[in-house]
Write a protein that holds these residues in place. Structure first.
Motif, PDB file in Angstrom:
ATOM      1  N   VAL A   1      16.284  23.655  36.857  1.00  0.00           N
ATOM      2  CA  VAL A   1      15.988  22.375  36.230  1.00  0.00           C
ATOM      3  C   VAL A   1      16.991  21.950  34.723  1.00  0.00           C
ATOM      4  CG1 VAL A   1      14.135  21.442  34.641  1.00  0.00           C
ATOM      5  CG2 VAL A   1      13.708  22.457  36.718  1.00  0.00           C
ATOM      6  N   VAL A   2      17.308  23.115  34.287  1.00  0.00           N
ATOM      7  CA  VAL A   2      18.377  22.740  33.227  1.00  0.00           C
ATOM      8  C   VAL A   2      19.735  22.270  33.653  1.00  0.00           C
ATOM      9  CG1 VAL A   2      19.654  24.034  31.209  1.00  0.00           C
ATOM     10  CG2 VAL A   2      17.184  24.271  31.492  1.00  0.00           C
ATOM     11  N   ASP A   3      20.122  23.178  34.863  1.00  0.00           N
ATOM     12  CA  ASP A   3      21.181  22.650  35.725  1.00  0.00           C
ATOM     13  C   ASP A   3      21.341  21.235  35.961  1.00  0.00           C
ATOM     14  OD1 ASP A   3      22.511  25.114  35.081  1.00  0.00           O
ATOM     15  OD2 ASP A   3      22.237  25.653  37.398  1.00  0.00           O
ATOM     16  N   GLN A   4      20.143  20.930  36.483  1.00  0.00           N
ATOM     17  CA  GLN A   4      19.853  19.308  37.100  1.00  0.00           C
ATOM     18  C   GLN A   4      19.766  18.259  35.852  1.00  0.00           C
ATOM     19  OE1 GLN A   4      20.021  18.470  40.119  1.00  0.00           O
ATOM     20  NE2 GLN A   4      20.852  20.314  40.836  1.00  0.00           N
ATOM     21  N   LEU A   5      18.938  18.668  34.661  1.00  0.00           N
ATOM     22  CA  LEU A   5      18.857  17.559  33.691  1.00  0.00           C
ATOM     23  C   LEU A   5      19.390  18.006  32.179  1.00  0.00           C
ATOM     24  CD1 LEU A   5      15.097  17.316  34.563  1.00  0.00           C
ATOM     25  CD2 LEU A   5      16.988  15.694  35.139  1.00  0.00           C
ATOM     26  N   GLY A   6      20.016  18.923  32.005  1.00  0.00           N
ATOM     27  CA  GLY A   6      20.562  19.387  30.794  1.00  0.00           C
ATOM     28  C   GLY A   6      19.690  20.178  29.843  1.00  0.00           C
ATOM     29  N   GLU A   7      20.281  20.719  28.684  1.00  0.00           N
ATOM     30  CA  GLU A   7      19.616  21.655  28.011  1.00  0.00           C
ATOM     31  C   GLU A   7      18.140  20.996  27.411  1.00  0.00           C
ATOM     32  OE1 GLU A   7      20.303  24.884  27.110  1.00  0.00           O
ATOM     33  OE2 GLU A   7      22.062  24.546  28.668  1.00  0.00           O
ATOM     34  N   ALA A   8      18.010  19.853  27.431  1.00  0.00           N
ATOM     35  CA  ALA A   8      16.887  18.955  26.736  1.00  0.00           C
ATOM     36  C   ALA A   8      15.512  19.127  27.680  1.00  0.00           C
ATOM     37  CB  ALA A   8      17.038  17.730  26.254  1.00  0.00           C
ATOM     38  N   ALA A   9      15.805  20.008  28.797  1.00  0.00           N
ATOM     39  CA  ALA A   9      14.660  19.869  29.976  1.00  0.00           C
ATOM     40  C   ALA A   9      14.047  20.881  29.562  1.00  0.00           C
ATOM     41  CB  ALA A   9      15.348  19.707  31.083  1.00  0.00           C
ATOM     42  N   ALA A  10      12.426  20.974  30.082  1.00  0.00           N
ATOM     43  CA  ALA A  10      11.660  22.133  30.229  1.00  0.00           C
ATOM     44  C   ALA A  10      10.768  21.857  31.452  1.00  0.00           C
ATOM     45  CB  ALA A  10      10.958  22.078  28.670  1.00  0.00           C
ATOM     46  N   VAL A  11      10.545  23.208  31.855  1.00  0.00           N
ATOM     47  CA  VAL A  11       9.720  23.012  33.087  1.00  0.00           C
ATOM     48  C   VAL A  11       8.456  23.891  33.045  1.00  0.00           C
ATOM     49  CG1 VAL A  11      10.840  24.910  34.050  1.00  0.00           C
ATOM     50  CG2 VAL A  11       9.624  23.546  35.409  1.00  0.00           C
ATOM     51  N   SER A  12       7.516  23.682  33.379  1.00  0.00           N
ATOM     52  CA  SER A  12       6.050  24.373  33.313  1.00  0.00           C
ATOM     53  C   SER A  12       5.550  24.565  34.866  1.00  0.00           C
ATOM     54  CB  SER A  12       5.207  23.711  32.329  1.00  0.00           C
ATOM     55  OG  SER A  12       3.926  24.286  32.601  1.00  0.00           O
ATOM     56  N   LEU A  13       5.325  25.767  34.974  1.00  0.00           N
ATOM     57  CA  LEU A  13       4.614  25.985  36.405  1.00  0.00           C
ATOM     58  C   LEU A  13       3.296  26.300  36.090  1.00  0.00           C
ATOM     59  CD1 LEU A  13       7.597  28.303  37.622  1.00  0.00           C
ATOM     60  CD2 LEU A  13       7.106  25.932  38.110  1.00  0.00           C
ATOM     61  N   GLN A  14       2.217  25.810  37.198  1.00  0.00           N
ATOM     62  CA  GLN A  14       0.929  26.145  37.078  1.00  0.00           C
ATOM     63  C   GLN A  14       0.312  26.303  38.373  1.00  0.00           C
ATOM     64  OE1 GLN A  14      -0.095  22.343  35.669  1.00  0.00           O
ATOM     65  NE2 GLN A  14       0.604  22.567  33.504  1.00  0.00           N
ATOM     66  N   SER A  15      -0.213  27.467  38.582  1.00  0.00           N
ATOM     67  CA  SER A  15      -1.067  27.462  39.909  1.00  0.00           C
ATOM     68  C   SER A  15      -2.314  27.014  40.101  1.00  0.00           C
ATOM     69  CB  SER A  15      -1.034  29.214  40.090  1.00  0.00           C
ATOM     70  OG  SER A  15      -1.628  29.392  41.241  1.00  0.00           O
ATOM     71  N   ARG A  16      -2.427  26.363  41.000  1.00  0.00           N
ATOM     72  CA  ARG A  16      -3.680  25.494  41.476  1.00  0.00           C
ATOM     73  C   ARG A  16      -4.423  26.100  42.592  1.00  0.00           C
ATOM     74  NH1 ARG A  16      -3.079  20.259  38.857  1.00  0.00           N
ATOM     75  NH2 ARG A  16      -2.117  20.622  36.850  1.00  0.00           N
ATOM     76  N   ALA A  17      -5.785  25.594  42.805  1.00  0.00           N
ATOM     77  CA  ALA A  17      -6.622  25.936  43.723  1.00  0.00           C
ATOM     78  C   ALA A  17      -6.397  27.400  44.078  1.00  0.00           C
ATOM     79  CB  ALA A  17      -6.242  24.869  44.985  1.00  0.00           C
ATOM     80  N   SER A  18      -6.878  28.301  43.040  1.00  0.00           N
ATOM     81  CA  SER A  18      -7.229  29.721  43.394  1.00  0.00           C
ATOM     82  C   SER A  18      -5.703  30.277  44.080  1.00  0.00           C
ATOM     83  CB  SER A  18      -8.048  29.969  44.541  1.00  0.00           C
ATOM     84  OG  SER A  18      -9.277  29.479  43.879  1.00  0.00           O
ATOM     85  N   GLY A  19      -4.509  29.693  43.627  1.00  0.00           N
ATOM     86  CA  GLY A  19      -3.259  30.383  43.898  1.00  0.00           C
ATOM     87  C   GLY A  19      -2.655  29.824  45.207  1.00  0.00           C
ATOM     88  N   VAL A  20      -3.431  28.795  45.793  1.00  0.00           N
ATOM     89  CA  VAL A  20      -2.895  28.366  47.164  1.00  0.00           C
ATOM     90  C   VAL A  20      -1.838  27.242  46.925  1.00  0.00           C
ATOM     91  CG1 VAL A  20      -3.692  26.756  49.246  1.00  0.00           C
ATOM     92  CG2 VAL A  20      -5.347  28.527  48.100  1.00  0.00           C
ATOM     93  N   SER A  21      -1.645  26.612  45.765  1.00  0.00           N
ATOM     94  CA  SER A  21      -0.583  25.634  45.476  1.00  0.00           C
ATOM     95  C   SER A  21      -0.055  25.946  44.078  1.00  0.00           C
ATOM     96  CB  SER A  21      -1.041  24.198  45.621  1.00  0.00           C
ATOM     97  OG  SER A  21      -2.040  23.636  44.707  1.00  0.00           O
ATOM     98  N   VAL A  22       1.137  25.386  43.941  1.00  0.00           N
ATOM     99  CA  VAL A  22       1.766  25.787  42.577  1.00  0.00           C
ATOM    100  C   VAL A  22       2.201  24.244  42.239  1.00  0.00           C
ATOM    101  CG1 VAL A  22       4.080  26.299  43.925  1.00  0.00           C
ATOM    102  CG2 VAL A  22       3.457  26.821  41.229  1.00  0.00           C
ATOM    103  N   CYS A  23       2.193  23.733  40.881  1.00  0.00           N
ATOM    104  CA  CYS A  23       2.865  22.593  40.438  1.00  0.00           C
ATOM    105  C   CYS A  23       3.730  22.867  39.301  1.00  0.00           C
ATOM    106  CB  CYS A  23       1.407  21.792  39.652  1.00  0.00           C
ATOM    107  SG  CYS A  23       0.204  21.274  41.021  1.00  0.00           S
TER     108      CYS A  23
END
Length: 140
Positions: free
Chosen positions: A76-98
């Motif tokens: 993400v930082v490579d694509q958008l630069g140093e000001a970017a941040a990413v947050s990963l969240q698991s949804r639906a009992s671990g079936v999906s990730v956002c």
């Protein structure tokens, strides 16, 4: 009424009317420039939002196939630069990730303090997180 070759139906401008168009343009031109700047700024915000959504989709896809959080953050930082941040969240009992990707705005939107643009995407989890994936270029 007598007509001659030099006669004109439109009376000539009186000396007191000269410069009227210049004064009208002086009043209208700042408003035209302001509207033009607002349109360009809106287009810039839409382009940035589209880019954030695409990078969030990449991050969600990488998380769904098992890449670790640090390697996804690096992508993400490579694509958008140093000001970017990413947050990963698991949804639906671990079936999906956002993935939620945020970045500081660009263009005239930077005049608004504290504003951050954000994109979000989800993907179905295909595997468990890998220990140390190899990331090369744009593709895993």
């Amino acid at each position: 009424m007598k007509f001659s070759p030099t006669w004109c139906a439109v009376p000539s401008a009186l000396p007191r009317d000269r410069g009227g168009i210049t004064a009208e343009w002086a009043l209208v031109l700042p408003a035209v420039i302001l509207v033009f700047a607002a349109v360009l700024s809106a287009v810039g915000v839409m382009v940035q939002q589209s880019r954030l959504d695409a990078v969030a989709a990449d991050a969600a896809r990488l998380a769904s196939i098992g890449y670790s959080s640090p390697s996804i953050t690096e992508h993400v930082v490579d694509q958008l630069g140093e000001a970017a941040a990413v947050s990963l969240q698991s949804r639906a009992s671990g079936v999906s990730v956002c993935a939620v990707v945020s970045s500081a705005p660009s263009g005239l939107a930077t005049l608004v303090e504290g504003l951050r643009a954000q994109g979000m995407a989800c993907a179905l989890r295909e595997s468990e997180p890998l220990e140390d994936p190899v990331v090369s270029g744009d593709s895993p």
